[in-house]
Scaffold this motif. Structure first.
Motif, PDB file in Angstrom:
ATOM      1  N   ARG A 155       0.893  -0.997  -0.122  1.00  0.00           N
ATOM      2  CA  ARG A 155       0.112  -0.161  -0.061  1.00  0.00           C
ATOM      3  C   ARG A 155       0.780   1.081   0.071  1.00  0.00           C
ATOM      4  O   ARG A 155       2.035   1.242   0.390  1.00  0.00           O
ATOM      5  N   VAL A 156       0.261   2.313  -0.613  1.00  0.00           N
ATOM      6  CA  VAL A 156       0.974   3.620  -0.346  1.00  0.00           C
ATOM      7  C   VAL A 156       0.769   4.143   0.721  1.00  0.00           C
ATOM      8  O   VAL A 156      -0.398   4.545   1.077  1.00  0.00           O
ATOM      9  N   ILE A 157       1.776   4.627   1.408  1.00  0.00           N
ATOM     10  CA  ILE A 157       1.592   5.480   2.566  1.00  0.00           C
ATOM     11  C   ILE A 157       1.531   6.933   2.564  1.00  0.00           C
ATOM     12  O   ILE A 157       2.789   7.251   1.862  1.00  0.00           O
ATOM     13  N   LEU A 158       0.750   7.661   2.685  1.00  0.00           N
ATOM     14  CA  LEU A 158       0.860   9.017   2.682  1.00  0.00           C
ATOM     15  C   LEU A 158       1.775   9.534   3.587  1.00  0.00           C
ATOM     16  O   LEU A 158       1.885   9.450   4.806  1.00  0.00           O
ATOM     17  N   ARG A 159       2.769  10.626   3.313  1.00  0.00           N
ATOM     18  CA  ARG A 159       3.642  11.319   3.959  1.00  0.00           C
ATOM     19  C   ARG A 159       3.194  12.681   3.603  1.00  0.00           C
ATOM     20  O   ARG A 159       2.601  13.494   3.077  1.00  0.00           O
ATOM     21  N   ASP A 160       3.932  13.512   4.594  1.00  0.00           N
ATOM     22  CA  ASP A 160       3.764  15.082   4.699  1.00  0.00           C
ATOM     23  C   ASP A 160       2.394  15.426   4.780  1.00  0.00           C
ATOM     24  O   ASP A 160       1.812  16.307   3.757  1.00  0.00           O
ATOM     25  N   MET A 161       1.694  15.032   5.614  1.00  0.00           N
ATOM     26  CA  MET A 161       0.124  15.166   5.893  1.00  0.00           C
ATOM     27  C   MET A 161      -0.203  16.541   6.147  1.00  0.00           C
ATOM     28  O   MET A 161       0.599  17.089   6.959  1.00  0.00           O
ATOM     29  N   PRO A 162      -1.233  17.218   5.743  1.00  0.00           N
ATOM     30  CA  PRO A 162      -1.634  18.569   6.263  1.00  0.00           C
ATOM     31  C   PRO A 162      -2.011  18.504   7.780  1.00  0.00           C
ATOM     32  O   PRO A 162      -2.369  17.550   8.269  1.00  0.00           O
ATOM     33  N   PRO A 163      -1.812  19.667   8.336  1.00  0.00           N
ATOM     34  CA  PRO A 163      -2.270  19.843   9.826  1.00  0.00           C
ATOM     35  C   PRO A 163      -3.313  19.305   9.998  1.00  0.00           C
ATOM     36  O   PRO A 163      -4.474  19.687   9.290  1.00  0.00           O
ATOM     37  N   GLY A 164      -3.767  18.577  11.052  1.00  0.00           N
ATOM     38  CA  GLY A 164      -5.185  17.951  11.576  1.00  0.00           C
ATOM     39  C   GLY A 164      -5.336  16.765  10.949  1.00  0.00           C
ATOM     40  O   GLY A 164      -6.741  16.269  11.039  1.00  0.00           O
ATOM     41  N   TYR A 165      -4.737  16.299   9.788  1.00  0.00           N
ATOM     42  CA  TYR A 165      -5.221  15.013   8.827  1.00  0.00           C
ATOM     43  C   TYR A 165      -4.239  13.982   9.669  1.00  0.00           C
ATOM     44  O   TYR A 165      -3.131  14.050   9.306  1.00  0.00           O
ATOM     45  N   ASN A 166      -4.696  13.017  10.384  1.00  0.00           N
ATOM     46  CA  ASN A 166      -4.034  12.058  10.823  1.00  0.00           C
ATOM     47  C   ASN A 166      -3.942  10.637  10.524  1.00  0.00           C
ATOM     48  O   ASN A 166      -3.594   9.708  11.152  1.00  0.00           O
ATOM     49  N   ASN A 167      -4.568  10.477   9.168  1.00  0.00           N
ATOM     50  CA  ASN A 167      -4.727   9.297   8.438  1.00  0.00           C
ATOM     51  C   ASN A 167      -3.762   8.889   7.531  1.00  0.00           C
ATOM     52  O   ASN A 167      -3.695  10.018   6.436  1.00  0.00           O
ATOM     53  N   ASP A 168      -2.918   8.089   7.424  1.00  0.00           N
ATOM     54  CA  ASP A 168      -1.934   8.023   6.249  1.00  0.00           C
ATOM     55  C   ASP A 168      -2.292   6.962   5.322  1.00  0.00           C
ATOM     56  O   ASP A 168      -1.677   6.567   4.137  1.00  0.00           O
ATOM     57  N   TYR A 169      -3.712   6.459   5.206  1.00  0.00           N
ATOM     58  CA  TYR A 169      -4.242   5.452   4.367  1.00  0.00           C
ATOM     59  C   TYR A 169      -5.025   6.146   3.132  1.00  0.00           C
ATOM     60  O   TYR A 169      -5.541   7.266   3.168  1.00  0.00           O
TER      61      TYR A 169
END
Length: 193
Positions: A155-169
């Motif tokens: 699976r692709v894991i999301l990196r550098d997420m925007p603030p307040g978004y805590n899901n890497d899926y």
């Protein structure tokens, strides 16, 4: 009685032997063996063999149509079929197909029913590769089609997420290319939230 059979010149003659209501002619020069007797013996043996064959056929037919034996035969056939399919699935080895041979290989595998076996091999491999992250309740909204989910290992894991978004899926998977690993990403497309 033997004196009655012998004639004047000493040769044997013939006589009618009588039983109640039955007269059987015989020649004294025969050894007491009549051809009709042989035919009757042969006919009786033939009828006995025919009767045994008929009884055997009926027995075998009854055994074939016996519900309990039918069930056992069906179970045995299903076990043997599953074992053959499992053996075929386990013998599948992934091999790269050049792009110019893809359609030819696809049609050949369809005609040989090899494609069905390879699809089963993919399903079989799902047991080896878990999908736990995609099945989490918090990730269900990210799955556009719930029957198509990603394996944990690809699976692709999301990196550098925007603030307040805590899901890497995200429902996306890395795909190995012909020469590089993780060369492509496959996803379901847009998802309207």
């Amino acid at each position: 009685m033997t004196n009655d059979i012998v004639e004047q010149n000493g040769s044997l003659g013939s006589k009618q032997n009588t039983f109640p209501n039955i007269t059987v002619p015989y020649a004294a020069d025969d050894v007491g063996f009549d051809m009709n007797y042989l035919y009757w013996i042969f006919l009786c043996i033939l009828m006995t063999i025919f009767g045994l064959c008929l009884a055997s056929c009926k027995y075998l037919r009854d055994q074939y149509h016996n519900p309990e034996l039918k069930r056992k035969r069906k179970e045995k056939y299903e076990v043997e079929t599953r074992a053959k399919e499992e053996k075929a699935v386990l013998s599948v080895t992934p091999e790269p197909i050049p792009s110019y041979r893809f359609l030819h290989t696809l049609y050949k595998k369809k005609s040989d029913k090899q494609l069905n076996i390879e699809v089963r091999a993919i399903v079989h491999n799902q047991e080896e590769f878990p999908c736990t992250t995609a099945l989490l309740p918090r990730n269900a909204a990210n799955n556009n089609k719930p029957e198509i989910i990603t394996y944990d290992h690809s699976r692709v894991i999301l990196r550098d997420m925007p603030p307040g978004y805590n899901n890497d899926y995200i429902n996306a998977s890395f795909i190995d290319g012909y020469t590089l690993t993780k060369e492509y990403i496959a996803t379901q497309g847009e998802c309207i939230y």
